[in-house]
Design a protein around this motif. Structure first.
Motif: not given
Length: 346
Positions: A253-261
């Motif tokens: 995972w990267r800090p810039s990845w935001i879970p959405v779906v």
């Protein structure tokens, strides 16, 4: 450039005072959204698209407080938004008071195309920095793209799948989104911020979400929990990779990845994240399935879902249908339910 602690939208009255600094240096997006929602209302006789325009400009000012052209006294800037970016929106001329720790947006006029808006009768295009309109228009297009696509999805659900429509949550408050940003120490991109203001997630009907594959827009609590879980997994992986060369290290995972779906309303073992650095959606999965649907932005993903619901006969990635009052996408309908599944018609 000084950090902006507050962005305020007012109509015809002076700023009442400074807001207290937020816990981090995040510009006051909660304040700007609250002001837009509460202060504009009917838009003072202007077009219905003006609130979208103001939101786009407020979002741009949060990133770049110096957007605009000097107008009048020192520290006053004017931004004119292209009304063609919005339905039912004349060209709004927005005047901003720029101070070291705040920006005050003062909406002055919504002019007809080509009308003069400054104190000297000159065309507002004169003297504008070359990239000013492009930047603001880009933000406006994103905001409007998300809003239009989501409203299309919601209208189809309301009309054809009331069970699924009832499972859609109301929009999140600006304070809730700001708290999520502070709690995770991340910046929510404007497209996701806009979507969350419209809906705070999908609780699902009969266990199915309303997005292709019966996936569901994650609620904010699920976003926080998934993000923290994934970042914890990455920290553990970094520990295991301590002695490995860079090319052999594993990215969980990267800090810039935001879970959405999420895979479903109650299952986040896989789903889609929004990369805030690139603007593209990516897929995560506990099982590392090799699925490549091609790059999507949040806007194009929602637009395609809306297109498939509007014109089911032309749907490509999945086929929308109904089981009773619930929307079901054929690719993920349990075989035991397929006999009850009926294709959605226009």
């Amino acid at each position: 450039m000084a950090t902006i602690r507050a962005i305020r939208v007012v109509r015809g009255r002076p700023f009442a005072g400074h807001r207290p600094p937020r816990r981090r240096g995040r510009p006051g997006r909660a304040e700007q959204d609250r002001a837009i929602s509460h202060s504009l209302g009917a838009g003072s006789g202007s077009g219905g698209g003006v609130p979208y325009a103001l939101r786009a400009v407020a979002g741009q000012l949060a990133d770049d407080p110096d957007v605009g052209r000097p107008s009048g006294p020192p520290g006053v800037l004017t931004v004119t938004v292209d009304g063609d970016m919005f339905e039912d929106c004349p060209e709004p001329a927005i005047r901003c008071i720029r101070e070291p720790d705040r920006v005050e947006i003062r909406f002055l006029t919504a002019t007809a195309r080509g009308a003069s808006t400054d104190n000297h009768g000159s065309n507002p295009e004169q003297g504008r920095q070359p990239d000013e309109r492009a930047v603001t228009a880009g933000t406006a297009v994103t905001v409007r793209g998300v809003a239009d696509a989501w409203h299309r999805i919601a209208r189809r659900l309301q009309r054809h799948a009331p069970g699924s429509y009832a499972a859609i949550r109301a929009g999140a408050g600006p304070a809730a989104i700001a708290a999520l940003e502070d709690g995770l120490d991340i910046r929510i991109p404007v497209e996701l911020h806009t979507l969350w203001l419209l809906t705070a997630g999908d609780d699902g009907a009969d266990g199915w979400g309303c997005l292709p594959g019966n996936c569901a827009l994650m609620n904010l609590n699920a976003v926080v929990a998934t993000y923290r879980l994934k970042m914890s997994s990455q920290a553990e992986q970094d520990r295991l990779d301590t002695d490995r060369p860079d090319e052999e290290r594993i990215t969980v995972w990267r800090p810039s990845w935001i879970p959405v779906v999420g895979f479903s309303p109650t299952n986040s073992t896989s789903g889609l994240y929004l990369d805030s650095t690139t603007g593209y959606l990516g897929r995560w999965s506990r099982y590392d399935e090799a699925i490549d649907d091609g790059p999507d932005t949040l806007v194009t993903y929602l637009e395609e879902a809306a297109d498939m619901l509007d014109t089911p006969a032309l749907a490509t990635r999945d086929r929308p249908g109904l089981i009773g009052t619930t929307l079901g996408w054929l690719s993920s309908v349990d075989p035991a339910w397929e006999g009850r599944w009926q294709p959605l018609t226009g």
